[in-house]
Scaffold this active site. Structure first.
Site, PDB file in Angstrom:
ATOM      1  N   ASP A   1       0.788  -1.228   0.000  1.00 61.85           N
ATOM      2  CA  ASP A   1       0.000   0.000   0.000  1.00 61.85           C
ATOM      3  C   ASP A   1       0.823   1.282   0.000  1.00 61.85           C
ATOM      4  O   ASP A   1       0.293   2.357  -0.268  1.00 61.85           O
ATOM      5  CB  ASP A   1      -0.955   0.026   1.193  1.00 61.85           C
ATOM      6  CG  ASP A   1      -0.225   0.032   2.534  1.00 61.85           C
ATOM      7  OD1 ASP A   1       1.002  -0.157   2.542  1.00 61.85           O
ATOM      8  OD2 ASP A   1      -0.892   0.225   3.559  1.00 61.85           O
TER       9      ASP A   1
ATOM     10  N   ARG B   1      -4.981   4.200   6.272  1.00 56.57           N
ATOM     11  CA  ARG B   1      -5.302   3.857   4.895  1.00 56.57           C
ATOM     12  C   ARG B   1      -6.565   4.564   4.449  1.00 56.57           C
ATOM     13  O   ARG B   1      -7.176   5.324   5.183  1.00 56.57           O
ATOM     14  CB  ARG B   1      -5.496   2.337   4.788  1.00 56.57           C
ATOM     15  CG  ARG B   1      -4.236   1.519   5.051  1.00 56.57           C
ATOM     16  CD  ARG B   1      -3.422   1.430   3.795  1.00 56.57           C
ATOM     17  NE  ARG B   1      -4.242   0.900   2.723  1.00 56.57           N
ATOM     18  CZ  ARG B   1      -4.516  -0.410   2.556  1.00 56.57           C
ATOM     19  NH1 ARG B   1      -3.998  -1.299   3.371  1.00 56.57           N
ATOM     20  NH2 ARG B   1      -5.290  -0.819   1.569  1.00 56.57           N
TER      21      ARG B   1
END
Length: 659
Positions: free
Chosen positions: A53, A273
């Site tokens: 990520d 996130r």
């Protein structure tokens, strides 16, 4: 494999195995340059959840050059500052920070966080813009043969593979793959859990599969099939941990801030996130004793509940729980690197197939994509008959060195997650783990963010320049990325970052920093260079017509871009020689070819200080060749036309003229 079976073999110039980030980035270049290629992957679909990520600034610059960085900006989470939590004098956790890189503004972009699945979606969409190349999913390579006798024949197909389409029972689901065991929760994704543009991939996964085998012969093979690549054997390291993507329920105040938390129970990495998710990297070591008495890790013993208990222990006295867990996996900490990334410049490996490390440095997807970006344009241009095969050797030379630096970075940083000893070889930061962690990050930040590449001299990097001939003090270094600045388009005054101006389309950029063209002497220098590029100078062939075209794409593999330093309002587009304006009989003048380093009152990023950032004299300017991947290949004065041509001669194939 019997020779008789070759008769029915199909042919492709490039075969890519693995459709993760590095494989898709490689495939992008094949699509962009019109190369006949195939890409296969054993998984049934692209990744939807979990996996990598972290996105570093250099990777985001690459995305901008491809044309989808705006999508990352829209969906991703910016991660610039990091906090470090550690026990205070009374033993309770206290915040130390925030830590922010001193070089945070050396790129148009800042480090971001967005799931690998979304990045794959964006690259797939970019491929679709330029080609009908599609990932052949649920396909594996069962056998491999390599004919070294014909390896030097550029028209030969020395690589032979047997491909097999997997049955429904054999195919590997995307969300149950990766380093260690990984899990998607719930087991079957619902349509509501997906972005709308990913629905087609899920529908494709549900279609019935027909098993078949075929023989394929290829000129080049690029393996991007991950840490368990069939091209190399994996070596297990007896230290593991867990990573989990959850929506946290906690009173820990920095759960939405990038950082670490350290106490006697261990160290966790906190990564906020998108969509309220938070990723946690958690040390969990489960060791069994084998029958021979040796210790070995027991990956199967790690569970989400075990990971949660470790987080709760490390965050004390703060509470921690979750109801939503989107993905989790067990991972191993270890540094492994293959001795070479290529064989005979015919077979190449990229990403996790040749280097693995712990996920804590946040560079896995970045390094993999940059591997694919590097090898992709080189193989594509050679396969298209545009570039010399000599450039292929630069892939291993450039990327292997960076992989070694990655492993060195990981050794220093991972050690601080598992013990309290200062990292060896790092400037002293005291015995405190947090201080040492900051020192490690500061030491490696140029490398980690991609601000420096450290590429050495090669056919693509000319470092043997007589520095006495150049502007003193310039910062344009062959082998490093072109420092991005925002310029004004001379034709309309609109602004653009150079990362987008130098589009990743397979062409080399001849960048003319024309200086102050209001000065008559400087204007004469630019005019002389333009006459050379137009083929008007005796005994000097123009590089614009000297080399093979990119078939079906561009008539020349060289694109000329000019950026002057005069005031935007005191110059005119048509003041510049025609060769710099690129007239097209259908599309008209090349209004995007002339740019100005002048301040723009309505765009704060366009400050008119580009020449200063480059360290180039605003009067005299400079000339350079920027490679298709936006790294500088050659630098010289405007008069150094012969030197520039010699550099290009070493990289590109000249047009064959009839006598």
């Amino acid at each position: 494999m019997a020779e008789a079976s070759y008769a029915s073999a199909s042919q492709t110039d490039v075969l890519i195995i693995g459709a993760g980030p590095s494989g898709l980035m490689t495939a992008y270049w094949m699509a962009r340059c019109g190369v006949r290629a195939r890409i296969i992957d054993k998984k049934s679909t692209k990744v939807f959840t979990g996996q990598a990520d972290g996105l570093r600034v250099r990777t985001l610059e690459i995305f901008d050059s491809i044309g989808f960085q705006h999508r990352v900006q829209h969906e991703g989470h910016v991660a610039v500052e990091a906090n470090f939590w550690a026990p205070g004098p009374d033993g309770t956790l206290i915040r130390q920070g925030p830590f922010c890189s001193s070089k945070v503004n050396e790129s148009p972009f800042h480090n971001m966080l967005l799931s690998q699945g979304r990045i794959e979606r964006f690259i797939l969409d970019s491929i679709k813009q330029y080609s009908n190349l599609e990932v052949e999913r649920g396909v594996i390579a069962e056998s491999f043969e390599y004919d070294e006798i014909v390896k030097d024949d550029q028209n030969a197909y020395p690589i032979t593979l047997k491909l097999r389409t997997l049955s429904e029972d054999e195919v590997t689901p995307s969300n149950n793959s990766g380093e260690g065991r990984s899990h998607s929760v719930p087991d079957k994704l619902k349509d509501s859990d997906l972005h709308p543009d990913d629905l087609d991939d899920l529908i494709q996964d549900s279609k019935s599969r027909q098993t078949k085998t075929e023989i394929v012969k290829a000129k080049y093979l690029i393996g991007c099939d991950g840490a368990h690549s069939w091209t190399r054997k994996q070596v297990d390291i007896p230290l593991e941990g867990g990573v989990i993507d959850i929506i946290p329920i906690t009173d820990f105040p920095d759960i939405r801030r990038l950082g670490t938390v350290t106490n006697a129970s261990g160290t966790i990495l906190v990564i906020p996130r998108e969509r309220r998710l938070v990723r946690l990297y958690v040390p969990v070591q489960v060791v069994d004793v084998a029958k021979n008495g040796n210790a070995r890790f027991n990956r199967s013993s790690i569970t989400p509940e075990m990971i949660k208990e470790r987080v709760q222990a490390i965050l004390k006295p703060y509470t921690f729980d979750y109801k939503v867990c989107e993905w989790w996996t067990a991972y191993q900490i270890g540094q492994r690197i293959a001795p070479t990334f290529a064989k005979d410049d015919r077979i190449f490996l990229a990403g996790d197939a040749v280097h693995t490390h712990s996920p804590k440095v946040g560079l896995g997807m970045n390094m993999s994509m940059q591997d694919g970006f590097n090898v992709g344009w080189k193989v594509a241009l050679v396969a298209a008959g545009v570039a010399s095969p000599a450039i292929l050797s630069t892939y291993n030379a450039e990327r292997h060195h960076l992989a070694e630096m990655l492993l060195d970075f990981d050794r220093h940083l991972s050690g601080l997650f598992t013990d309290n000893k200062p990292s060896k070889g790092i400037p002293e930061g005291g015995s405190d783990k947090t201080e040492n962690m900051i020192k490690v990050l500061e030491t490696f930040e140029d490398f980690a963010d991609g601000l420096k590449a450290f590429y050495g001299a090669s056919p693509l990097v000319c470092k043997f320049v007589n520095e006495d001939k150049l502007n003193p003090g310039h910062h344009l270094v062959p082998g490093e990325r072109f420092p991005p600045v925002k310029l004004r388009k001379q034709a309309d005054g609109n602004t653009q970052w150079t990362t987008r101006i130098f589009e990743s389309d397979g062409r080399f950029r001849l960048v003319i920093l024309a200086g102050d063209v209001r000065n008559e002497m400087q204007k004469h220098r630019v005019d002389t260079l333009s006459r050379f590029l137009s083929g008007q100078l005796k005994e000097k062939a123009s590089p614009l017509s000297r080399y093979n075209a990119i078939p079906g794409r561009f008539k020349s593999p060289i694109d000329v871009v000019t950026a002057h330093s005069a005031s935007w309002k005191e110059t005119e587009f048509f003041d510049f020689p025609e060769i710099l304006r690129d007239l097209d009989a259908t599309l008209g003048w090349g209004y995007d070819k002339i740019w100005c380093d002048d301040a723009c009152i309505w765009d704060r990023d366009c400050d008119g200080k580009g020449y200063e950032k480059w360290g180039v004299d605003r009067m005299r300017g400079l000339m350079l060749v920027v490679r298709p991947d936006q790294y500088i290949g050659w630098v010289g004065e405007l008069e150094h036309m012969d030197e520039m041509t010699r550099y290009l001669d070493g990289a590109l194939i000249k047009v064959v003229t009839e006598e």
